[in-house]
Design a protein around this motif. Structure first.
Motif, mmCIF file in Angstrom:
data_model
loop_
_atom_site.group_PDB
_atom_site.id
_atom_site.type_symbol
_atom_site.label_atom_id
_atom_site.label_comp_id
_atom_site.label_asym_id
_atom_site.label_seq_id
_atom_site.Cartn_x
_atom_site.Cartn_y
_atom_site.Cartn_z
ATOM 1 N N GLY A 80 0.795 -1.175 -0.093
ATOM 2 C CA GLY A 80 -0.136 0.179 0.187
ATOM 3 C C GLY A 80 0.998 1.329 0.027
ATOM 4 N N ILE A 81 0.189 2.372 -0.030
ATOM 5 C CA ILE A 81 0.861 3.515 0.053
ATOM 6 C C ILE A 81 1.701 3.782 1.278
ATOM 7 N N GLY A 82 2.706 4.535 1.376
ATOM 8 C CA GLY A 82 3.301 4.764 2.694
ATOM 9 C C GLY A 82 4.382 3.596 3.006
ATOM 10 N N HIS A 83 4.750 3.703 4.246
ATOM 11 C CA HIS A 83 5.747 2.649 4.423
ATOM 12 C C HIS A 83 4.875 1.473 5.236
ATOM 13 N N THR A 84 4.845 0.550 4.379
ATOM 14 C CA THR A 84 4.147 -0.660 4.896
ATOM 15 C C THR A 84 4.689 -1.623 5.539
ATOM 16 N N THR A 85 5.936 -2.178 4.777
ATOM 17 C CA THR A 85 6.504 -3.450 5.254
ATOM 18 C C THR A 85 7.389 -3.021 6.497
ATOM 19 N N ASN A 86 7.239 -3.408 7.683
ATOM 20 C CA ASN A 86 8.202 -2.875 8.818
ATOM 21 C C ASN A 86 9.031 -3.835 9.385
ATOM 22 N N CYS A 87 9.118 -5.101 8.543
ATOM 23 C CA CYS A 87 10.166 -6.065 9.031
ATOM 24 C C CYS A 87 10.544 -6.985 7.880
ATOM 25 N N PHE A 88 11.478 -8.075 8.193
ATOM 26 C CA PHE A 88 11.731 -8.955 6.761
ATOM 27 C C PHE A 88 10.500 -9.919 7.086
ATOM 28 N N ILE A 89 9.905 -10.154 5.913
ATOM 29 C CA ILE A 89 8.981 -11.237 5.755
ATOM 30 C C ILE A 89 9.440 -12.504 4.935
ATOM 31 N N GLN A 90 9.567 -13.628 5.135
ATOM 32 C CA GLN A 90 9.942 -14.673 4.275
ATOM 33 C C GLN A 90 8.864 -15.457 3.856
ATOM 34 N N VAL A 91 8.467 -15.606 2.661
ATOM 35 C CA VAL A 91 7.306 -16.551 2.430
ATOM 36 C C VAL A 91 8.051 -17.925 1.932
ATOM 37 N N GLU A 92 7.435 -18.938 2.379
ATOM 38 C CA GLU A 92 8.005 -20.251 1.978
ATOM 39 C C GLU A 92 6.965 -21.227 2.025
ATOM 40 N N LYS A 93 7.139 -22.239 1.416
ATOM 41 C CA LYS A 93 5.919 -23.309 1.337
ATOM 42 C C LYS A 93 5.516 -23.859 2.684
ATOM 43 N N SER A 94 4.420 -24.312 2.722
ATOM 44 C CA SER A 94 3.746 -24.856 3.840
ATOM 45 C C SER A 94 3.377 -26.376 3.465
ATOM 46 N N GLU A 95 4.217 -27.004 4.524
ATOM 47 C CA GLU A 95 4.171 -28.452 4.208
ATOM 48 C C GLU A 95 2.866 -29.255 4.374
ATOM 49 N N ASN A 96 1.806 -28.635 5.112
ATOM 50 C CA ASN A 96 0.438 -29.141 5.481
ATOM 51 C C ASN A 96 -0.701 -28.473 4.885
ATOM 52 N N ASP A 97 -0.318 -27.668 3.843
ATOM 53 C CA ASP A 97 -1.537 -26.936 3.337
ATOM 54 C C ASP A 97 -2.154 -25.803 4.200
ATOM 55 N N GLU A 98 -1.825 -25.484 5.229
ATOM 56 C CA GLU A 98 -2.420 -24.565 5.944
ATOM 57 C C GLU A 98 -1.454 -23.254 6.002
ATOM 58 N N SER A 99 -2.025 -22.109 6.176
ATOM 59 C CA SER A 99 -1.286 -21.083 6.076
ATOM 60 C C SER A 99 -1.080 -20.494 7.531
ATOM 61 N N TYR A 100 0.043 -20.058 7.844
ATOM 62 C CA TYR A 100 0.506 -19.532 9.193
ATOM 63 C C TYR A 100 1.868 -18.842 8.974
ATOM 64 N N LEU A 101 2.098 -18.156 10.399
ATOM 65 C CA LEU A 101 3.305 -17.562 10.334
ATOM 66 C C LEU A 101 3.807 -17.826 11.853
ATOM 67 N N ILE A 102 5.243 -17.568 11.679
ATOM 68 C CA ILE A 102 6.283 -17.825 13.072
ATOM 69 C C ILE A 102 7.070 -16.607 12.975
ATOM 70 N N SER A 103 6.904 -15.691 13.930
ATOM 71 C CA SER A 103 7.857 -14.773 14.011
ATOM 72 C C SER A 103 8.791 -15.279 15.136
ATOM 73 N N GLU A 104 9.979 -14.217 15.047
ATOM 74 C CA GLU A 104 11.389 -14.466 15.641
ATOM 75 C C GLU A 104 11.072 -14.450 17.171
ATOM 76 N N ASP A 105 10.109 -13.781 17.595
ATOM 77 C CA ASP A 105 10.126 -13.631 19.059
ATOM 78 C C ASP A 105 9.242 -14.821 19.912
ATOM 79 N N SER A 106 8.592 -15.622 18.933
ATOM 80 C CA SER A 106 7.982 -16.820 19.459
ATOM 81 C C SER A 106 8.021 -17.758 18.981
#
Ligand code: GTP
Ligand code: MG
Length: 419
Positions: free
Chosen positions: A108-134
């Motif tokens: 979007g317009i303005g400063h949108t992405t505020n950290c590094f986001i790595q997109v990779e394949k999900s082995e189990n067909d679910e979409s989820y995220l894991i952040s560094e702090d947990s």
């Protein structure tokens, strides 16, 4: 993985170079693992007092089992990594979404992405995220949910959030490509830490530039830093937002020439990542990520690519984006095979070489021992032969003597009887 790919895709996609090489090296490592564990079992079963193998040699071969297991684990996680950089709002997240054929990353317009986001394949067909702090897996069903998760985190701009996404719509993810989005390079003072943390294992870098302006010093400086740490990084330059050129057709060719000239100068003379100007020209593209994403979203819905408002020159820009993807795929798969598997091949060779040396030494020792044993057996046999012959001789002599004695006794007895 390659089994689920239709034959046509398998032939067409240059990413298959990596996919096939990974399968092949994995098969070879399967054999190496079998060989090493067989050697280990065999050596451990040798009698302890046989003097055929030393403790140190046994430790070496045992350590190979762990080593090979470790390499196989790394191998299973090996992927092709591409990192996107550029100033804020140049369209990095939109380019990634276009390549993934789905709006996954917030843009979007303005400063949108505020950290590094790595997109990779999900082995189990679910979409989820894991952040560094947990270690918690957070479900992500939509781009707005992802944007929300990223906003609520207190992560710094060098932090990494991994997004795992199903591969059904994204062939790139299925073929082991990992895409890394970054915040704008003009909004962070932490560029050195970015390079340390996210760039050293990248196979390809994509500089998303803004064709409405020109290549900026911040962008150039960042890539100077990258190339100081990596020898000859693979860099592609996307002059994004090229749809804007349609509103000024009279300057289009001139602006394109100017951008091309400056970018090629940058790649060849300043960054020195391309040997020739022709080679560098193959790394520069004029595209509109926004249009490509829209077209691919239409395609997914079964609509024609150019449904909606179409800007002049759309098809040319769309083809140029596809051309970029093709060249990028070729480059990334070859580079990843070289950088990732070259190391594994060398380590595999060293393990097999070590194990073979131990087995050869063992064979030499066993042969020497057998030769010594058969020598002493031969000596015993000779001795026995001799004794037997002696015995035979002795027996014959004794027989003669006894016969003579018997005869003599007989003679004496009969003489006595006669007398
Ligand atoms: P940050 O994450 O803030 O660093 O920005 P970014 O580089 O990721 O840019 P983003 O993809 O968020 O795009 C910024 C804005 O530009 C969005 O509104 C996009 O829709 C728009 N945009 C992206 N690519 C294009 C393009 O090719 N043409 C036009 N006209 N707009 C674009
Ligand atoms: Mg972004």
């Amino acid at each position: 993985n390659s089994l689920s790919i239709s034959p046509t895709t398998a032939i067409q996609s240059p990413l298959q170079i990596f996919v096939r090489a990974k399968k092949r090296i994995n098969d070879i490592y399967g054999e190496v693992e079998q060989y090493v564990s067989d050697s280990c079992k065999f050596l451990s079963a040798l009698p302890k007092d046989s003097d055929l193998i030393t403790k140190e040699e046994l430790v070496v071969v045992n350590s190979h089992v762990e080593k090979v297991k470790g390499i196989r684990e790394v191998l299973s996680r090996d992927h092709m990594k591409v990192a996107f950089f550029g100033r804020t709002s140049n369209g990095k997240s939109t380019v990634i979404n276009s390549m993934l054929r789905e709006r996954i990353l917030p843009s979007g317009i303005g400063h949108t992405t505020n950290c590094f986001i790595q997109v990779e394949k999900s082995e189990n067909d679910e979409s989820y995220l894991i952040s560094e702090d947990s270690i918690e897996k957070k479900n992500v069903k939509s781009v707005s949910q992802l944007a929300h998760s990223l906003c609520t985190g207190s992560l710094g701009d060098s932090a990494l959030v991994r997004v795992y996404w199903p591969t059904d719509k994204c062939p790139l993810l299925r073929d082991d490509v990992v895409l890394v989005d970054s915040p704008g390079i003009d909004v962070s003072p932490n560029l050195d830490s970015w390079i340390d943390r996210h760039c050293l294992d990248a196979d390809v870098f994509v500089l998303v530039a803004n064709s409405e302006s020109t290549l900026m010093l911040t962008e150039k400086n960042f890539f100077f830093k990258v190339s100081a740490r990596l020898s000859k990084p693979n860099v592609f330059v996307l002059n994004n937002r090229w749809d804007a050129s349609a509103s000024e057709p009279e300057y289009l060719e001139e602006v394109r020439r100017q951008h091309m000239l400056r970018t090629v100068d940058f790649l060849v003379d300043e960054l020195k990542v391309c040997g020739t100007r022709t080679e560098a020209e193959q790394r520069v593209f004029f595209v509109s990520a926004k249009e490509v994403l829209q077209a691919r979203t239409n395609e997914f819905k079964g609509l024609p690519l150019n449904t909606g408002i179409v800007t002049d020159g759309f098809h040319g820009r769309y083809f140029e984006f596809q051309d970029f993807e093709r060249k990028f795929e070729e480059c990334i798969s070859k580079s990843a095979v070289r950088t990732k598997f070259d190391q594994h091949t060398k380590r595999g060779k060293a393990v097999v070489g070590d194990a073979r040396n131990v087995m050869e030494v063992l064979l030499e020792r066993a042969s020497a021992k057998r030769a010594a044993k058969s020598q002493s057996r031969r000596e015993v046999l000779d001795h026995l032969d001799f004794t037997e012959k002696q015995l035979q001789l002795v027996t014959v002599e004794m027989k003669d003597k006894i016969c003579k004695m018997v005869e003599e006794v007989e003679h004496k007895v009969s003489k006595a009887l006669n007398d």
